[in-house]
Design a protein around this motif. Structure first.
Motif, PDB file in Angstrom:
ATOM      1  N   LEU A   4     -25.798 -52.270 -19.324  1.00 45.63           N
ATOM      2  CA  LEU A   4     -24.892 -52.526 -19.507  1.00 45.63           C
ATOM      3  C   LEU A   4     -23.987 -53.929 -20.198  1.00 45.63           C
ATOM      4  N   LYS A   5     -23.394 -54.092 -20.664  1.00 42.62           N
ATOM      5  CA  LYS A   5     -23.062 -55.005 -21.316  1.00 42.62           C
ATOM      6  C   LYS A   5     -21.828 -55.936 -21.025  1.00 42.62           C
ATOM      7  N   VAL A   6     -21.758 -57.622 -21.167  1.00 42.36           N
ATOM      8  CA  VAL A   6     -20.546 -58.218 -20.790  1.00 42.36           C
ATOM      9  C   VAL A   6     -20.053 -58.224 -22.664  1.00 42.36           C
ATOM     10  N   SER A   7     -18.523 -57.927 -21.677  1.00 46.22           N
ATOM     11  CA  SER A   7     -17.591 -58.446 -23.157  1.00 46.22           C
ATOM     12  C   SER A   7     -16.219 -59.430 -22.352  1.00 46.22           C
ATOM     13  N   GLU A   8     -15.796 -60.006 -23.367  1.00 44.07           N
ATOM     14  CA  GLU A   8     -14.777 -60.654 -23.697  1.00 44.07           C
ATOM     15  C   GLU A   8     -13.723 -60.615 -23.387  1.00 44.07           C
ATOM     16  N   ALA A   9     -12.420 -60.729 -23.051  1.00 46.70           N
ATOM     17  CA  ALA A   9     -11.167 -59.768 -23.637  1.00 46.70           C
ATOM     18  C   ALA A   9     -10.196 -60.850 -22.982  1.00 46.70           C
ATOM     19  N   THR A  41      -9.857 -48.566 -23.690  1.00 47.29           N
ATOM     20  CA  THR A  41     -10.090 -49.734 -24.129  1.00 47.29           C
ATOM     21  C   THR A  41     -10.816 -51.014 -24.366  1.00 47.29           C
ATOM     22  N   PHE A  42     -12.080 -50.826 -23.330  1.00 45.65           N
ATOM     23  CA  PHE A  42     -12.803 -51.235 -22.472  1.00 45.65           C
ATOM     24  C   PHE A  42     -13.862 -50.741 -23.444  1.00 45.65           C
ATOM     25  N   ASP A  43     -14.266 -49.332 -23.797  1.00 44.76           N
ATOM     26  CA  ASP A  43     -15.237 -48.592 -24.086  1.00 44.76           C
ATOM     27  C   ASP A  43     -16.199 -48.594 -23.074  1.00 44.76           C
ATOM     28  N   GLY A  44     -15.791 -48.725 -22.247  1.00 45.84           N
ATOM     29  CA  GLY A  44     -16.990 -48.487 -21.187  1.00 45.84           C
ATOM     30  C   GLY A  44     -16.525 -48.135 -19.701  1.00 45.84           C
ATOM     31  N   VAL A  45     -17.508 -48.335 -18.422  1.00 45.53           N
ATOM     32  CA  VAL A  45     -17.024 -47.801 -17.196  1.00 45.53           C
ATOM     33  C   VAL A  45     -17.093 -49.590 -16.683  1.00 45.53           C
ATOM     34  N   PHE A  79     -20.636 -50.940 -17.804  1.00 42.85           N
ATOM     35  CA  PHE A  79     -21.216 -50.344 -17.931  1.00 42.85           C
ATOM     36  C   PHE A  79     -21.488 -48.611 -19.267  1.00 42.85           C
ATOM     37  N   ASP A  80     -22.399 -48.866 -20.732  1.00 44.83           N
ATOM     38  CA  ASP A  80     -21.686 -48.107 -21.479  1.00 44.83           C
ATOM     39  C   ASP A  80     -23.238 -47.820 -21.984  1.00 44.83           C
ATOM     40  N   PRO A  81     -23.320 -46.075 -21.982  1.00 45.59           N
ATOM     41  CA  PRO A  81     -24.881 -45.978 -21.688  1.00 45.59           C
ATOM     42  C   PRO A  81     -24.899 -44.904 -23.441  1.00 45.59           C
ATOM     43  N   LYS A  82     -24.823 -45.517 -24.304  1.00 47.13           N
ATOM     44  CA  LYS A  82     -25.259 -44.854 -25.147  1.00 47.13           C
ATOM     45  C   LYS A  82     -26.365 -44.299 -25.604  1.00 47.13           C
ATOM     46  N   PRO A  83     -26.607 -43.744 -26.657  1.00 46.97           N
ATOM     47  CA  PRO A  83     -27.622 -43.082 -26.794  1.00 46.97           C
ATOM     48  C   PRO A  83     -28.937 -43.932 -26.726  1.00 46.97           C
TER      49      PRO A  83
END
Length: 216
Positions: A4-9, A41-45, A79-83
């Protein structure tokens, strides 16, 4: 939680003029339509969002289809499940694979070749499970929350391919509660073995000295 990550846009949302009477509602409708979908655009779910705007920033845009753009600042939970390490609950398992649900919406599969050799598939009292041959208390069964490594992520189906080959993966409860105990016990055993070796060497030295004295 991992993944998980929080992004400001800063976003520019395009709305039909018919939505001008309730811009805030229209904005949230549009953002809501993006939930639980992968967005390049957000690079995630997108899992959740919060947004603020000023209606005075709305601007009519020229074109065949009339619309106006509204700029807004948004906080996005993605939700950004990188390796990397991630958690999930086991919902199905068999001798060849584990099936896991992550955050209630994403599925993950760990196949036999990605499960380390110490885990043996067993059926006890009708319950399927993987049991560690190194420590019998380390078990993986239905409803077990496991920590695993993300190998790949299918952005269209939101499906994860995972791995349990790394030693710090497996049953989260066991890893959190007993892994430290195992390390302490391992260190204690090493110290006992070292002490026994020193004592044994010391006894041999004493016997050697005694043997030499008896022949002098």
């Amino acid at each position: 939680m991992d993944g998980l990550k929080v992004s400001e846009a800063e976003l520019l949302v395009y709305l039909h003029p018919s939505k001008s009477k309730n811009v805030s509602h229209a904005i949230f409708d549009q953002l809501s339509s993006m939930l639980f979908k992968y967005n390049e655009t957000f690079d995630g779910v997108l899992l959740a969002y919060g947004a603020s705007t000023n209606d005075e920033l709305a601007k009519i845009l020229p074109g065949l289809i009339p619309c106006f753009g509204v700029r807004l600042k948004a906080q996005l939970l993605l939700f950004d499940p990188k390796p990397n390490m991630i958690l999930g609950k086991v919902v199905k398992l068999g001798g060849q694979s584990l099936h896991i649900v992550v955050l209630g919406f994403s599925s993950a599969t760990i196949i036999d070749e990605d499960i380390r050799e110490e885990f043996d598939y067993k059926v006890k009292h009708g319950k399927e499970m993987f049991v560690s041959s190194v420590n019998k208390r380390h078990k993986i069964e239905i409803e077990t929350v496991v920590r695993f490594v993300v190998k790949s992520f299918d952005e269209e189906t939101l499906h994860i391919s995972g791995s349990l080959l790394q030693p710090n993966t497996g049953n989260v409860n066991w890893l959190d509660k007993y892994a430290d105990e195992e390390l302490v016990e391992s260190n204690n055993k090493k110290r006992r073995d070292d002490h026994s070796k020193v004592t044994s060497d010391g006894d041999r030295i004493k016997k050697s000295k005694k043997h030499r004295s008896s022949h002098s």
